[in-house]
Write a protein that holds these residues in place. Structure first.
Motif, PDB file in Angstrom:
ATOM      1  N   ASN A  90       0.834  -1.202   0.000  1.00 25.37           N
ATOM      2  CA  ASN A  90       0.000   0.000   0.000  1.00 25.37           C
ATOM      3  C   ASN A  90       0.869   1.253   0.000  1.00 25.37           C
ATOM      4  OD1 ASN A  90       0.984  -0.363   2.586  1.00 25.37           O
ATOM      5  ND2 ASN A  90      -0.823   0.484   3.579  1.00 25.37           N
ATOM      6  N   THR A  91       2.028   1.157  -0.649  1.00 26.96           N
ATOM      7  CA  THR A  91       2.975   2.271  -0.640  1.00 26.96           C
ATOM      8  C   THR A  91       3.416   2.683  -2.034  1.00 26.96           C
ATOM      9  OG1 THR A  91       3.826   1.462   1.476  1.00 26.96           O
ATOM     10  CG2 THR A  91       5.159   3.107   0.337  1.00 26.96           C
ATOM     11  N   VAL A  92       3.617   1.723  -2.945  1.00 31.63           N
ATOM     12  CA  VAL A  92       4.204   2.005  -4.253  1.00 31.63           C
ATOM     13  C   VAL A  92       3.342   1.374  -5.343  1.00 31.63           C
ATOM     14  CG1 VAL A  92       6.241   1.766  -5.726  1.00 31.63           C
ATOM     15  CG2 VAL A  92       6.521   2.037  -3.251  1.00 31.63           C
ATOM     16  N   ASN A  93       3.184   2.085  -6.463  1.00 33.13           N
ATOM     17  CA  ASN A  93       2.562   1.490  -7.643  1.00 33.13           C
ATOM     18  C   ASN A  93       3.389   1.841  -8.874  1.00 33.13           C
ATOM     19  OD1 ASN A  93       1.259   4.185  -8.567  1.00 33.13           O
ATOM     20  ND2 ASN A  93       0.448   3.867  -6.505  1.00 33.13           N
ATOM     21  N   VAL A  94       3.421   0.926  -9.824  1.00 34.26           N
ATOM     22  CA  VAL A  94       4.253   1.073 -11.016  1.00 34.26           C
ATOM     23  C   VAL A  94       3.401   0.808 -12.246  1.00 34.26           C
ATOM     24  CG1 VAL A  94       6.297   0.258 -12.251  1.00 34.26           C
ATOM     25  CG2 VAL A  94       6.292   0.286  -9.744  1.00 34.26           C
ATOM     26  N   GLY A  95       3.544   1.649 -13.261  1.00 31.13           N
ATOM     27  CA  GLY A  95       2.818   1.459 -14.510  1.00 31.13           C
ATOM     28  C   GLY A  95       3.730   1.665 -15.702  1.00 31.13           C
ATOM     29  N   TYR A  96       3.513   0.883 -16.751  1.00 30.79           N
ATOM     30  CA  TYR A  96       4.305   1.000 -17.981  1.00 30.79           C
ATOM     31  C   TYR A  96       3.351   0.982 -19.178  1.00 30.79           C
ATOM     32  CZ  TYR A  96       7.121  -0.291 -22.009  1.00 30.79           C
ATOM     33  OH  TYR A  96       7.694  -0.315 -23.260  1.00 30.79           O
ATOM     34  N   ALA A  97       3.657   1.814 -20.170  1.00 29.10           N
ATOM     35  CA  ALA A  97       2.853   1.859 -21.387  1.00 29.10           C
ATOM     36  C   ALA A  97       3.760   1.873 -22.604  1.00 29.10           C
ATOM     37  CB  ALA A  97       1.953   3.092 -21.397  1.00 29.10           C
ATOM     38  N   TYR A  98       3.309   1.195 -23.648  1.00 27.00           N
ATOM     39  CA  TYR A  98       4.023   1.195 -24.928  1.00 27.00           C
ATOM     40  C   TYR A  98       3.046   1.636 -26.009  1.00 27.00           C
ATOM     41  CZ  TYR A  98       6.509  -0.313 -29.100  1.00 27.00           C
ATOM     42  OH  TYR A  98       7.123  -0.332 -30.332  1.00 27.00           O
ATOM     43  N   ASP A  99       3.400   2.701 -26.734  1.00 31.23           N
ATOM     44  CA  ASP A  99       2.570   3.225 -27.811  1.00 31.23           C
ATOM     45  C   ASP A  99       3.169   2.855 -29.160  1.00 31.23           C
ATOM     46  OD1 ASP A  99       1.923   4.601 -25.452  1.00 31.23           O
ATOM     47  OD2 ASP A  99       1.249   6.374 -26.550  1.00 31.23           O
ATOM     48  N   PHE A 100       2.318   2.529 -30.123  1.00 28.12           N
ATOM     49  CA  PHE A 100       2.794   2.367 -31.497  1.00 28.12           C
ATOM     50  C   PHE A 100       1.854   3.141 -32.419  1.00 28.12           C
ATOM     51  CE2 PHE A 100       0.516  -1.258 -29.941  1.00 28.12           C
ATOM     52  CZ  PHE A 100      -0.454  -1.559 -30.877  1.00 28.12           C
ATOM     53  N   THR A 101       2.452   3.932 -33.287  1.00 29.07           N
ATOM     54  CA  THR A 101       1.677   4.822 -34.129  1.00 29.07           C
ATOM     55  C   THR A 101       1.283   4.151 -35.436  1.00 29.07           C
ATOM     56  OG1 THR A 101       1.689   6.986 -35.233  1.00 29.07           O
ATOM     57  CG2 THR A 101       3.785   5.807 -35.134  1.00 29.07           C
ATOM     58  N   LYS A 102       0.156   4.561 -35.973  1.00 30.24           N
ATOM     59  CA  LYS A 102      -0.268   4.070 -37.284  1.00 30.24           C
ATOM     60  C   LYS A 102      -0.048   5.135 -38.358  1.00 30.24           C
ATOM     61  CE  LYS A 102      -5.155   5.291 -36.541  1.00 30.24           C
ATOM     62  NZ  LYS A 102      -5.288   6.275 -37.634  1.00 30.24           N
ATOM     63  N   THR A 103       0.602   6.243 -38.003  1.00 30.37           N
ATOM     64  CA  THR A 103       0.903   7.296 -38.971  1.00 30.37           C
ATOM     65  C   THR A 103       2.165   6.927 -39.749  1.00 30.37           C
ATOM     66  OG1 THR A 103       2.320   8.588 -37.485  1.00 30.37           O
ATOM     67  CG2 THR A 103      -0.056   8.952 -37.333  1.00 30.37           C
ATOM     68  N   ASP A 104       2.588   7.801 -40.656  1.00 31.02           N
ATOM     69  CA  ASP A 104       3.788   7.551 -41.455  1.00 31.02           C
ATOM     70  C   ASP A 104       5.046   7.475 -40.596  1.00 31.02           C
ATOM     71  OD1 ASP A 104       2.218   7.536 -43.697  1.00 31.02           O
ATOM     72  OD2 ASP A 104       2.650   9.621 -44.258  1.00 31.02           O
TER      73      ASP A 104
END
Length: 345
Positions: free
Chosen positions: A301-315
């Motif tokens: 109840n002290t620490v939280n961790v989050g990770y995200a990876y984005d990939f684009t569909k643009t040029d």
């Protein structure tokens, strides 16, 4: 020297005129405070978030963003779940029994601060603000918060970068006088509303609330002038209890920035699946841009961790290796044993 100064001013003028001027965030669903000051002090504890985002990795001059946010309640008192304030063994702290006993917030204040640094190419944007919010229960299970934030934004030349200036950051053509001419400090204001209950939230906020000119040169022959424009955010989400252990939290956000997107708006759709109050996974779609996958863990109840990876569909997908975003949160003064936020997201 003057030609170089004009060239740099033109490049930045084009940048701020044709794109979202504030940094992008993928994990804002875990820290809506970064977009809406009305969330200041919404929880029972001091909430600290530290995040780093490396956008479009592999591309020279791609955006890099880092921030620290801190906010805490003043005079907030909620009912404890158990005598020891920790979860009942064998019962999901975010299961049906908890939400059936959910009550609106008692009237209280919140104060906070944020520090954000966003570097794109050879330009750097630094923002520091303090915030205040007031929370009030308007029904037995629904609360409304209103908040505002104020501070400064510094937009300037980052001569340590190599996107435009080559490998020699000591080049006199971009040193000294040019760097000073290209650093402007502007006031920064934002405001927001946040309606929340046991199962849903709806928020509306505005950043860069006061439109301002941003000119780097004083020359009658130089007609192009940059402008800082307001950014509007409308967000909403709902929580479903799929079973006693798993929650689903779909949400949507619509951004409106004049001149930044097709038709000036961009929508984002998110879905978060949470196992008890321990693990979560999610995905999102950003209109005109691409997709993201997210994963998180609450450590005690002290620490939280989050990770995200984005990939684009643009040029840009041809040149970019994706976007990485890491966020670490700290819960300080957690008297109630919370391992994740009580208020939906």
């Amino acid at each position: 020297m003057k030609k170089i100064l004009l060239l740099l001013a033109v490049m930045y003028g084009c940048y701020i005129a044709s794109a979202q001027q504030r940094a992008h965030y993928t994990q804002y669903i875990l820290n809506n405070y970064i977009l809406n000051p009305a969330l200041t002090g919404i929880e029972n504890y001091t909430d600290i978030k530290i995040s780093a985002r490396d956008q479009w990795t592999g591309m020279s001059g791609a955006p890099r963003t880092a921030y620290v946010t801190v906010h805490t309640p003043l005079g907030k008192n909620d009912t404890r779940t158990t005598a020891t304030s920790f979860e009942i063994p064998g019962e999901n702290p975010r299961g049906s029994s908890y939400w059936e006993s959910y009550n609106a917030a008692e009237p209280h204040h919140g104060v906070g601060m944020s520090i954000i640094n966003d570097r794109t190419g050879n330009f750097n944007r630094f923002t520091a603000t303090v915030s205040y919010a007031y929370h009030l229960g308007i029904t037995a299970r629904t609360s409304l918060a209103a908040g505002f934030a104020g501070g400064i934004t510094s937009v300037g030349l980052n001569t340590n970068g190599k996107a435009f200036f080559g490998s020699d950051p000591a080049d006199p053509a971009v040193g000294g006088a040019v760097a000073r001419e290209l650093r402007k400090i502007k006031p920064d204001f934002s405001a927001g509303l946040w309606l929340y209950s046991a199962d849903y939230f709806v928020g509306l906020s505005a950043q860069q609330l006061v439109p301002q000119k941003l000119a780097f040169v004083d020359d009658a022959t130089f007609k192009t002038t940059g402008k800082l424009v307001p950014h509007l955010f409308l967000s909403a989400g709902y929580r479903f209890l799929l079973n006693e252990d798993i929650n689903a939290l779909p949400s949507v956000m619509v951004k409106y920035v004049s001149g930044a997107f097709k038709h000036d708006y961009q929508a984002e759709i998110n879905v978060k699946l949470q196992y008890r109050d321990l693990l979560w996974a999610g995905g999102s779609y950003r209109q005109f841009d691409g997709y993201a996958a997210m994963l998180g863990l609450n450590v005690a109840n002290t620490v939280n961790v989050g990770y995200a990876y984005d990939f684009t569909k643009t040029d840009l997908r041809t040149y970019s290796k994706g976007t990485h975003e890491l966020m670490i949160g700290f819960i300080i003064g957690n008297r109630y044993g919370d391992t994740c936020p009580r208020n939906v997201w």
